[in-house]
Design a protein around this motif. Structure first.
Motif, PDB file in Angstrom:
ATOM      1  N   VAL A 181       0.834  -1.199   0.000  1.00 52.90           N
ATOM      2  CA  VAL A 181       0.000   0.000   0.000  1.00 52.90           C
ATOM      3  C   VAL A 181       0.871   1.253   0.000  1.00 52.90           C
ATOM      4  O   VAL A 181       2.055   1.208   0.341  1.00 52.90           O
ATOM      5  CB  VAL A 181      -0.943   0.022   1.229  1.00 52.90           C
ATOM      6  CG1 VAL A 181      -1.930  -1.139   1.178  1.00 52.90           C
ATOM      7  CG2 VAL A 181      -0.135  -0.015   2.533  1.00 52.90           C
ATOM      8  N   ASP A 182       0.268   2.379  -0.389  1.00 53.59           N
ATOM      9  CA  ASP A 182       0.993   3.644  -0.370  1.00 53.59           C
ATOM     10  C   ASP A 182       0.886   4.290   1.006  1.00 53.59           C
ATOM     11  O   ASP A 182       0.330   3.699   1.948  1.00 53.59           O
ATOM     12  CB  ASP A 182       0.486   4.577  -1.478  1.00 53.59           C
ATOM     13  CG  ASP A 182      -0.990   4.953  -1.314  1.00 53.59           C
ATOM     14  OD1 ASP A 182      -1.533   4.850  -0.185  1.00 53.59           O
ATOM     15  OD2 ASP A 182      -1.607   5.371  -2.320  1.00 53.59           O
ATOM     16  N   LYS A 183       1.371   5.505   1.145  1.00 52.24           N
ATOM     17  CA  LYS A 183       1.393   6.164   2.455  1.00 52.24           C
ATOM     18  C   LYS A 183       0.002   6.481   2.977  1.00 52.24           C
ATOM     19  O   LYS A 183      -0.177   6.769   4.167  1.00 52.24           O
ATOM     20  CB  LYS A 183       2.234   7.434   2.383  1.00 52.24           C
ATOM     21  CG  LYS A 183       1.684   8.487   1.429  1.00 52.24           C
ATOM     22  CD  LYS A 183       2.599   9.697   1.387  1.00 52.24           C
ATOM     23  CE  LYS A 183       2.070  10.776   0.435  1.00 52.24           C
ATOM     24  NZ  LYS A 183       2.976  11.951   0.382  1.00 52.24           N
ATOM     25  N   HIS A 184      -0.993   6.418   2.104  1.00 51.73           N
ATOM     26  CA  HIS A 184      -2.377   6.662   2.515  1.00 51.73           C
ATOM     27  C   HIS A 184      -3.125   5.367   2.809  1.00 51.73           C
ATOM     28  O   HIS A 184      -4.317   5.394   3.093  1.00 51.73           O
ATOM     29  CB  HIS A 184      -3.115   7.441   1.430  1.00 51.73           C
ATOM     30  CG  HIS A 184      -2.466   8.748   1.076  1.00 51.73           C
ATOM     31  ND1 HIS A 184      -2.420   9.822   1.949  1.00 51.73           N
ATOM     32  CD2 HIS A 184      -1.822   9.130  -0.056  1.00 51.73           C
ATOM     33  CE1 HIS A 184      -1.782  10.822   1.369  1.00 51.73           C
ATOM     34  NE2 HIS A 184      -1.412  10.439   0.162  1.00 51.73           N
ATOM     35  N   GLY A 185      -2.419   4.252   2.702  1.00 48.75           N
ATOM     36  CA  GLY A 185      -3.033   2.966   2.984  1.00 48.75           C
ATOM     37  C   GLY A 185      -3.815   2.389   1.814  1.00 48.75           C
ATOM     38  O   GLY A 185      -4.515   1.381   1.972  1.00 48.75           O
ATOM     39  N   ARG A 186      -3.686   3.021   0.635  1.00 49.70           N
ATOM     40  CA  ARG A 186      -4.368   2.512  -0.553  1.00 49.70           C
ATOM     41  C   ARG A 186      -3.431   1.581  -1.319  1.00 49.70           C
ATOM     42  O   ARG A 186      -2.212   1.742  -1.266  1.00 49.70           O
ATOM     43  CB  ARG A 186      -4.802   3.667  -1.452  1.00 49.70           C
ATOM     44  CG  ARG A 186      -5.831   4.599  -0.825  1.00 49.70           C
ATOM     45  CD  ARG A 186      -6.302   5.618  -1.851  1.00 49.70           C
ATOM     46  NE  ARG A 186      -5.226   6.530  -2.222  1.00 49.70           N
ATOM     47  CZ  ARG A 186      -5.120   7.784  -1.796  1.00 49.70           C
ATOM     48  NH1 ARG A 186      -6.022   8.270  -0.959  1.00 49.70           N
ATOM     49  NH2 ARG A 186      -4.120   8.554  -2.199  1.00 49.70           N
ATOM     50  N   PRO A 187      -3.996   0.596  -2.046  1.00 48.75           N
ATOM     51  CA  PRO A 187      -3.137  -0.291  -2.843  1.00 48.75           C
ATOM     52  C   PRO A 187      -2.237   0.515  -3.769  1.00 48.75           C
ATOM     53  O   PRO A 187      -2.691   1.443  -4.446  1.00 48.75           O
ATOM     54  CB  PRO A 187      -4.146  -1.118  -3.646  1.00 48.75           C
ATOM     55  CG  PRO A 187      -5.383  -1.113  -2.809  1.00 48.75           C
ATOM     56  CD  PRO A 187      -5.426   0.241  -2.154  1.00 48.75           C
ATOM     57  N   LYS A 188      -0.968   0.197  -3.752  1.00 50.37           N
ATOM     58  CA  LYS A 188      -0.022   0.915  -4.586  1.00 50.37           C
ATOM     59  C   LYS A 188      -0.291   0.618  -6.054  1.00 50.37           C
ATOM     60  O   LYS A 188      -0.498  -0.532  -6.438  1.00 50.37           O
ATOM     61  CB  LYS A 188       1.406   0.526  -4.212  1.00 50.37           C
ATOM     62  CG  LYS A 188       2.457   1.497  -4.714  1.00 50.37           C
ATOM     63  CD  LYS A 188       3.812   1.218  -4.083  1.00 50.37           C
ATOM     64  CE  LYS A 188       4.851   2.230  -4.573  1.00 50.37           C
ATOM     65  NZ  LYS A 188       6.179   1.967  -3.973  1.00 50.37           N
ATOM     66  N   ARG A 189      -0.277   1.663  -6.885  1.00 54.43           N
ATOM     67  CA  ARG A 189      -0.655   1.519  -8.290  1.00 54.43           C
ATOM     68  C   ARG A 189       0.350   0.715  -9.104  1.00 54.43           C
ATOM     69  O   ARG A 189      -0.022   0.071 -10.079  1.00 54.43           O
ATOM     70  CB  ARG A 189      -0.837   2.910  -8.921  1.00 54.43           C
ATOM     71  CG  ARG A 189      -1.988   3.721  -8.379  1.00 54.43           C
ATOM     72  CD  ARG A 189      -3.314   3.102  -8.747  1.00 54.43           C
ATOM     73  NE  ARG A 189      -3.488   2.959 -10.185  1.00 54.43           N
ATOM     74  CZ  ARG A 189      -3.936   3.906 -10.978  1.00 54.43           C
ATOM     75  NH1 ARG A 189      -4.244   5.097 -10.499  1.00 54.43           N
ATOM     76  NH2 ARG A 189      -4.091   3.676 -12.283  1.00 54.43           N
ATOM     77  N   ARG A 190       1.608   0.749  -8.711  1.00 54.13           N
ATOM     78  CA  ARG A 190       2.643   0.027  -9.468  1.00 54.13           C
ATOM     79  C   ARG A 190       3.649  -0.559  -8.486  1.00 54.13           C
ATOM     80  O   ARG A 190       4.283   0.178  -7.729  1.00 54.13           O
ATOM     81  CB  ARG A 190       3.325   0.967 -10.454  1.00 54.13           C
ATOM     82  CG  ARG A 190       4.252   0.296 -11.461  1.00 54.13           C
ATOM     83  CD  ARG A 190       4.686   1.293 -12.530  1.00 54.13           C
ATOM     84  NE  ARG A 190       5.432   0.671 -13.614  1.00 54.13           N
ATOM     85  CZ  ARG A 190       6.751   0.558 -13.648  1.00 54.13           C
ATOM     86  NH1 ARG A 190       7.483   1.045 -12.633  1.00 54.13           N
ATOM     87  NH2 ARG A 190       7.351  -0.018 -14.658  1.00 54.13           N
ATOM     88  N   VAL A 191       3.760  -1.872  -8.492  1.00 55.78           N
ATOM     89  CA  VAL A 191       4.669  -2.562  -7.588  1.00 55.78           C
ATOM     90  C   VAL A 191       5.659  -3.360  -8.428  1.00 55.78           C
ATOM     91  O   VAL A 191       5.277  -4.264  -9.176  1.00 55.78           O
ATOM     92  CB  VAL A 191       3.907  -3.500  -6.627  1.00 55.78           C
ATOM     93  CG1 VAL A 191       4.900  -4.219  -5.711  1.00 55.78           C
ATOM     94  CG2 VAL A 191       2.882  -2.719  -5.819  1.00 55.78           C
TER      95      VAL A 191
END
Length: 266
Positions: free
Chosen positions: A244-254
């Motif tokens: 996840v990103d810093k906002h707790g959302r799934p990261k768009r590109r891993v």
């Protein structure tokens, strides 16, 4: 006319690759032979036989196999054309084979896939499809595309995963369904007998340099990664889906060494 790249994986299994010169996607296709019928996974990214002679190549391969096994087969010999999913670079050659005598082309909607293979529940069931002395397991695999399926061949111990898992960009259209599909494949892998040996997807988009891919549209890939992936790659994909990103959302590109997960619901 550009010939397909043809590799016999064993006496009854053929790997084909559409040449980059005919379409930059250069998908891999697979032809498996049984006593009663053969099955082809996907038909490539072009329907122009002059550019990529799919029909001629498949006809030649079937004729070659039948000559080598005259006593093993039922007549007439059927060809089933199935798909790992319904995106254009996997179904463009359907019309070339639909006109072939003895060919059955599976439809590309979820309803058509469910009806043809006889899924009692979608996508959770695993259903057998008998080629005649060679049974293929068909596993529901939506998430990249709604009608996606994965095939397991116990003879070669290969899991054929299309665009769901490959050394390239794994485009996630429906995150919940995609995660459920990877979980389903992990459960299948852990229970499979004989054990899965290789995971073969439909594209190579990664270079041999870990985490570095070729941009879309690339025609020349001199240092591309190998197609075959180990069964443990499923665990790596599942882990990447939890980032996840810093906002707790799934990261768009891993980015991982052998694939890149791209959240792309378009």
């Amino acid at each position: 006319m550009t010939a397909a790249d043809v590799l016999w994986l064993d006496p009854d299994t053929v790997q084909l690759r559409q040449p980059k010169s005919s379409h930059w996607e250069a998908p891999f296709l697979f032809l498996l032979f049984g006593r009663d019928r053969a099955i082809l996974f996907d038909t490539g990214a072009t329907g122009d036989e002059r550019v990529f002679p799919l029909r001629g190549t498949v006809d030649h391969l079937i004729e070659t196999w039948l000559r080598k096994h005259p006593a093993r087969v039922s007549r007439p010999y059927e060809l089933v054309v199935a798909h790992t999913h319904a995106h254009g670079d996997h179904i463009a050659g359907d019309a070339l084979l639909a006109a072939r005598q003895g060919a059955v082309v599976v439809g590309t909607t979820p309803a058509e896939v469910i009806a043809f293979f006889g899924f009692p529940s979608w996508p959770d069931a695993v259903v057998p499809f008998d080629l005649g002395g060679r049974v293929i397991d068909v596993i529901g695999a939506p998430g990249h595309e709604p009608s996606g399926v994965v095939f397991y061949d116990a003879v070669t111990r290969i899991l054929f995963t299309g665009d769901t898992v490959c050394p390239g960009n794994l485009y996630v259209r429906d995150r919940a369904q995609f995660a459920q599909t990877i979980d389903r494949l992990i459960r299948f892998r852990d229970a499979a007998k004989p054990r899965i040996k290789h995971v073969l997807g439909a594209h190579v988009e990664m270079s041999k340099k870990p985490g570095v891919d070729y941009p879309p549209g690339t025609v020349d890939q001199p240092d591309e990664a190998p197609l075959a992936l180990p069964p443990s790659i499923l665990d790596e994909v599942r882990e990447a889906l939890t980032v996840v990103d810093k906002h707790g959302r799934p990261k768009r590109r891993v980015v991982r060494d052998r694939f890149i997960v791209v959240d792309d619901p378009r």
